[in-house]
Design an enzyme around this catalytic site. Structure first.
Site, PDB file in Angstrom:
ATOM      1  N   HIS A  51       0.659  -1.836   0.098  1.00 50.47           N
ATOM      2  CA  HIS A  51      -0.124  -0.370   0.298  1.00 50.47           C
ATOM      3  C   HIS A  51       0.555   1.651   0.497  1.00 50.47           C
ATOM      4  O   HIS A  51       0.892   2.176  -0.754  1.00 50.47           O
ATOM      5  CB  HIS A  51      -0.506   0.056   0.928  1.00 50.47           C
ATOM      6  CG  HIS A  51      -2.137   1.401   0.990  1.00 50.47           C
ATOM      7  ND1 HIS A  51      -3.175   1.459   1.053  1.00 50.47           N
ATOM      8  CD2 HIS A  51      -1.937   2.595   2.196  1.00 50.47           C
ATOM      9  CE1 HIS A  51      -3.409   2.311   1.030  1.00 50.47           C
ATOM     10  NE2 HIS A  51      -2.406   3.303   1.577  1.00 50.47           N
ATOM     11  N   GLU A  52       1.826   1.337   0.496  1.00 48.63           N
ATOM     12  CA  GLU A  52       2.547   2.479   1.181  1.00 48.63           C
ATOM     13  C   GLU A  52       3.568   2.240  -0.285  1.00 48.63           C
ATOM     14  O   GLU A  52       3.536   3.806  -0.713  1.00 48.63           O
ATOM     15  CB  GLU A  52       3.588   2.264   2.291  1.00 48.63           C
ATOM     16  CG  GLU A  52       2.789   2.700   3.646  1.00 48.63           C
ATOM     17  CD  GLU A  52       1.923   3.757   3.856  1.00 48.63           C
ATOM     18  OE1 GLU A  52       1.386   4.352   2.763  1.00 48.63           O
ATOM     19  OE2 GLU A  52       0.190   3.168   4.468  1.00 48.63           O
ATOM     20  N   HIS A  67       2.069   4.211  -2.808  1.00 45.24           N
ATOM     21  CA  HIS A  67       2.046   5.758  -2.834  1.00 45.24           C
ATOM     22  C   HIS A  67       3.135   6.756  -2.883  1.00 45.24           C
ATOM     23  O   HIS A  67       3.814   7.357  -3.449  1.00 45.24           O
ATOM     24  CB  HIS A  67       1.519   6.298  -1.380  1.00 45.24           C
ATOM     25  CG  HIS A  67       0.395   6.124  -0.736  1.00 45.24           C
ATOM     26  ND1 HIS A  67      -0.840   6.964  -1.367  1.00 45.24           N
ATOM     27  CD2 HIS A  67       0.338   5.673   0.457  1.00 45.24           C
ATOM     28  CE1 HIS A  67      -1.738   5.962  -0.674  1.00 45.24           C
ATOM     29  NE2 HIS A  67      -1.670   5.992   0.576  1.00 45.24           N
TER      30      HIS A  67
END
Length: 386
Positions: free
Chosen positions: A32-33, A36
């Site tokens: 997920h990170e 980003h």
């Protein structure tokens, strides 16, 4: 000692749940990170820190661009802190931005065009969906899957299937217009349709028949917690009728997308029923519940089971982060949508109030989920006689 007993009887049982939980959660959070981070770098935004976990840093290092990569003490999430962020939740820091040099402003997150900021924020949940699709598709491609014909072998007395008029030998063709190819396809639809009227087309000795069935609501308490599902009361073919089917790369990818879409659909179906009072919130789980599930999956299914759990949890985290709640990714996207329509951002005061409301909501949701976990754990211990 009661908690340890619930996890397996001793400290080994406790760690047998915690270690699989950290393995699963760390991978999902990292992906997920990383979504980003990669899109942020691609858009030319500077990154101060990439952290797995919150709180004090345990270990870390700086890369050649000055980003601090670290593992932190509280392993219940993670964050990417961009230049110009006040914290890991990407709350803007107007004072810091005002003090920046032109060079610093050029790489700060808050000064980027709204389209770039939206792309960076959306990249995290999208990465979670990509991970889930890849896991599902990879498992199907490498292992194939066993498929059983959607044929009725027996109808249980007093069941919803008997009331609907099912007969042994019926072959289910479709449910509410959706084609059914295997017995598992039928089970997945029925399990999420308790109390709903289903139009089911069957082949009966070469003749098309249309039946209407309302699956019964079944509630069971398993090692994974409370579980409610729909049941028709049909016995399918025995295990000997199952056939291992192998798929090529394209079909595996298609099935991976379908599996991910099914999880999303089931989640929204649950939320919709929860909002209308047709479902109970007691099935929501927090870290304790996920740890219990991780330990049980690791015990029963080994690494393969944990990889499957990674896909399910990845979809859940991706969806949760898209909810339009300030502080979550979806809340940021909501603010950016207002900015795109108005031509300017919401006021600092409005954003601050929104973030506080979002924080309060997230904390209440976490506390409620933790309370459910404690109740489920207590019920499990009672069943075991501890």
């Amino acid at each position: 000692m009661e908690f340890l007993n619930g996890m397996g009887g001793n400290a080994a049982g406790f760690f047998g749940a915690v270690i699989p939980f950290l393995f699963v959660l760390t991978i999902v959070v990292f992906v997920h990170e990383m979504g980003h981070f990669l899109v942020g770098r691609w858009c030319g935004v500077g990154v101060h820190a990439f952290s797995i976990g919150f709180g004090p840093e345990l270990i870390g290092f700086n890369d050649r661009r000055g980003t601090r990569w670290k593992l932190s003490a509280i392993p219940l999430g993670g964050y990417v802190k961009f230049v110009g962020d006040a914290n890991g939740a990407s709350v803007p820091d107007p004072e810091a931005v005002a003090r920046m040099t032109p060079q610093e402003r050029a790489v700060s997150f808050p000064t980027q065009p709204v389209a770039k900021r939206a792309a960076i924020v959306a990249a995290g949940p999208i990465a979670n969906f990509i991970l889930a699709i890849a896991v599902f598709a990879g498992a199907i491609y490498l292992n194939g899957r066993y498929e059983t014909p959607a044929r009725v072998e027996a109808v249980q007395a007093g069941s919803a299937a008997e009331r609907a008029g099912f007969q042994p030998g019926d072959v289910i063709q479709s449910i509410d217009g959706t084609p059914v190819g295997t017995f598992a396809d039928m089970q997945r639809v029925v399990s999420s349709s308790a109390g709903s009227s289903l139009t089911i087309k069957v082949d009966r000795a070469g003749q098309a028949q249309t039946l209407t069935a309302v699956p019964d609501m079944i509630e069971e308490r398993t090692s994974f917690g409370k579980h409610r599902f729909g049941r028709l009361g049909i016995n399918g073919p025995n295990a000997g009728a199952a056939k291992l089917v192998h798929y090529g790369a394209f079909d595996s990818l298609r099935l991976g997308v379908e599996e991910t879409a099914f999880v999303v659909e089931r989640t929204f179906d649950y939320i919709g029923k929860l909002a209308t009072g047709r479902e109970s919130a007691d099935q929501l789980s927090g870290p304790i519940g996920i740890a219990r599930v991780s330990g049980e999956v690791a015990r029963v299914g080994g690494v393969g089971g944990l990889i499957g759990l990674i896909a399910l949890l990845s979809v859940s985290i991706g969806l949760l982060n898209l909810f339009p709640i300030p502080l979550l990714d979806g809340g940021h996207l909501l603010f950016y949508a207002f900015e795109a329509v108005r031509g300017r951002p919401l006021s600092e005061r409005a954003q601050e109030i929104g973030f506080r409301i979002g924080l309060a909501f997230v904390l209440m949701l976490m506390l409620f989920a933790a309370w459910n976990d404690i109740l489920n754990l207590g019920a499990s211990l009672s069943q075991r006689g501890t």
